[in-house]
Design a protein around this motif. Structure first.
Motif, PDB file in Angstrom:
ATOM      1  N   THR A 131       4.890  11.647   1.310  1.00 56.58           N
ATOM      2  CA  THR A 131       5.217  13.029   1.657  1.00 56.58           C
ATOM      3  C   THR A 131       4.171  13.648   2.570  1.00 56.58           C
ATOM      4  OG1 THR A 131       6.338  13.283  -0.477  1.00 56.58           O
ATOM      5  CG2 THR A 131       5.755  15.300   0.712  1.00 56.58           C
ATOM      6  N   LEU A 132       2.890  13.450   2.273  1.00 56.05           N
ATOM      7  CA  LEU A 132       1.809  14.045   3.064  1.00 56.05           C
ATOM      8  C   LEU A 132       1.312  13.125   4.172  1.00 56.05           C
ATOM      9  CD1 LEU A 132      -0.286  15.686   0.179  1.00 56.05           C
ATOM     10  CD2 LEU A 132       1.460  16.743   1.641  1.00 56.05           C
ATOM     11  N   GLY A 133       1.853  11.922   4.209  1.00 51.91           N
ATOM     12  CA  GLY A 133       1.464  10.970   5.237  1.00 51.91           C
ATOM     13  C   GLY A 133       0.437   9.969   4.742  1.00 51.91           C
ATOM     14  N   VAL A 134       0.680   8.703   5.034  1.00 53.97           N
ATOM     15  CA  VAL A 134      -0.259   7.634   4.670  1.00 53.97           C
ATOM     16  C   VAL A 134      -1.441   7.681   5.629  1.00 53.97           C
ATOM     17  CG1 VAL A 134      -0.569   5.138   4.463  1.00 53.97           C
ATOM     18  CG2 VAL A 134       1.583   6.190   3.724  1.00 53.97           C
ATOM     19  N   LEU A 135      -2.661   7.731   5.095  1.00 51.44           N
ATOM     20  CA  LEU A 135      -3.858   7.814   5.935  1.00 51.44           C
ATOM     21  C   LEU A 135      -4.147   6.487   6.625  1.00 51.44           C
ATOM     22  CD1 LEU A 135      -6.201   9.874   3.569  1.00 51.44           C
ATOM     23  CD2 LEU A 135      -4.615  10.696   5.308  1.00 51.44           C
ATOM     24  N   SER A 136      -4.018   5.396   5.899  1.00 55.40           N
ATOM     25  CA  SER A 136      -4.196   4.071   6.496  1.00 55.40           C
ATOM     26  C   SER A 136      -3.591   3.018   5.586  1.00 55.40           C
ATOM     27  CB  SER A 136      -5.679   3.768   6.754  1.00 55.40           C
ATOM     28  OG  SER A 136      -6.388   3.668   5.537  1.00 55.40           O
ATOM     29  N   ILE A 137      -3.306   1.860   6.179  1.00 53.30           N
ATOM     30  CA  ILE A 137      -2.723   0.736   5.450  1.00 53.30           C
ATOM     31  C   ILE A 137      -3.538  -0.512   5.767  1.00 53.30           C
ATOM     32  CG2 ILE A 137      -0.693  -0.726   5.123  1.00 53.30           C
ATOM     33  CD1 ILE A 137       1.041   1.601   5.928  1.00 53.30           C
ATOM     34  N   MET A 138      -3.941  -1.226   4.731  1.00 58.29           N
ATOM     35  CA  MET A 138      -4.686  -2.469   4.906  1.00 58.29           C
ATOM     36  C   MET A 138      -3.959  -3.591   4.182  1.00 58.29           C
ATOM     37  SD  MET A 138      -8.427  -0.750   4.297  1.00 58.29           S
ATOM     38  CE  MET A 138      -7.662   0.638   3.450  1.00 58.29           C
ATOM     39  N   GLY A 139      -3.582  -4.602   4.930  1.00 56.79           N
ATOM     40  CA  GLY A 139      -2.843  -5.713   4.345  1.00 56.79           C
ATOM     41  C   GLY A 139      -3.745  -6.863   3.955  1.00 56.79           C
ATOM     42  N   TYR A 140      -3.514  -7.416   2.781  1.00 52.79           N
ATOM     43  CA  TYR A 140      -4.242  -8.581   2.291  1.00 52.79           C
ATOM     44  C   TYR A 140      -3.209  -9.610   1.829  1.00 52.79           C
ATOM     45  CZ  TYR A 140      -7.932  -5.053   2.052  1.00 52.79           C
ATOM     46  OH  TYR A 140      -8.809  -4.044   2.362  1.00 52.79           O
TER      47      TYR A 140
END
Length: 243
Positions: A75-84
């Motif tokens: 809702t407020l927006g994802v700040l960052s995404i890190m994939g592992y």
């Protein structure tokens, strides 16, 4: 002009109908498996890039999954995404209330964090396990979706608790289902020794000459499994799936 307008309206209606049908024909859905947990060994580093627009250090949501190509929104927006490998860590505002996870061809998972028991806090990370499953049966009846079959690699342990007083070793019936709190009974109660519940199955210990098993749950019509024409063997394990 009228013909052109009619064609345009028809085209729009076709697109809307096609979209609605596509949304309703997915056989699988994304789900959370197990309970969300507050991580004991994961934290969000106190760095400038990890702060939201209100100057608060982000909270983390670690999504453990073997699924690929997930799209994640909040809702407020994802700040960052890190994939592992087998996981995705997303950074969120600690005031976030909802996260949506999408995968093409599967019904999305919409997580209201408070209802899921997730209480975000700056610097801390929550963990959830996300997987796919066949969509649950929404009709009034339980139904068999995979017929009875013999499991070659499983046996009933030759122990006293798996036998009758006369020493007859039970057969096993492994009933796979995502429904919780199923009630499993037999027409003759003496033919069913016990039931053990696993993560997504019920293992029923029953005598080989049992005639039928009855499965019920609130809100659904009971399902009767007729075993009169089936030859079960002591010590063998069989399975079926219901929804």
């Amino acid at each position: 002009m009228y013909l052109l307008r009619k064609i345009m309206i028809t085209g729009v209606l076709f697109c809307i109908t096609h979209t609605l049908l596509a949304q309703n024909t997915h056989e699988k859905e994304l789900v959370i498996r197990g309970e969300p947990m507050l991580s004991s060994d994961q934290i969000i580093a106190d760095r400038e890039v990890n702060y939201d627009v209100n100057g608060q250090l982000a909270a983390g949501l670690l999504i453990k999954t073997s699924l690929k190509d997930l799209n994640i929104e909040s809702t407020l927006g994802v700040l960052s995404i890190m994939g592992y490998e087998n996981s995705v860590l997303i950074l969120l505002s600690p005031k976030e209330s909802k996260v949506n996870i999408y995968k093409e061809g599967i019904d999305p998972l919409n997580i209201l964090l408070s209802e899921a028991g997730i209480d975000l806090e700056s610097g801390k990370v929550w963990e959830i396990k996300v997987t796919e499953q066949l969509k649950k049966n929404t009709s009034e009846e339980l139904k068999i979706v995979k017929d009875l079959e013999y499991l070659k690699n499983e046996l009933v342990a030759n122990r006293r608790e798996n036998k009758t007083a006369e020493g007859v070793l039970a057969a096993g019936l492994k009933i796979y289902s995502d429904w919780k709190n199923l009630d499993i009974a037999a027409l003759d109660p003496d033919k069913l020794l016990k039931t053990q519940e696993g993560e997504n199955y019920y293992l029923v210990y029953l005598l080989p000459d049992i005639q039928e098993v009855r499965i019920s749950m609130p809100g659904k019509k009971p399902l009767t499994i007729n075993l009169a024409q089936t030859t079960l063997e002591s010590g063998r394990v069989y399975s079926l799936s219901i929804e």
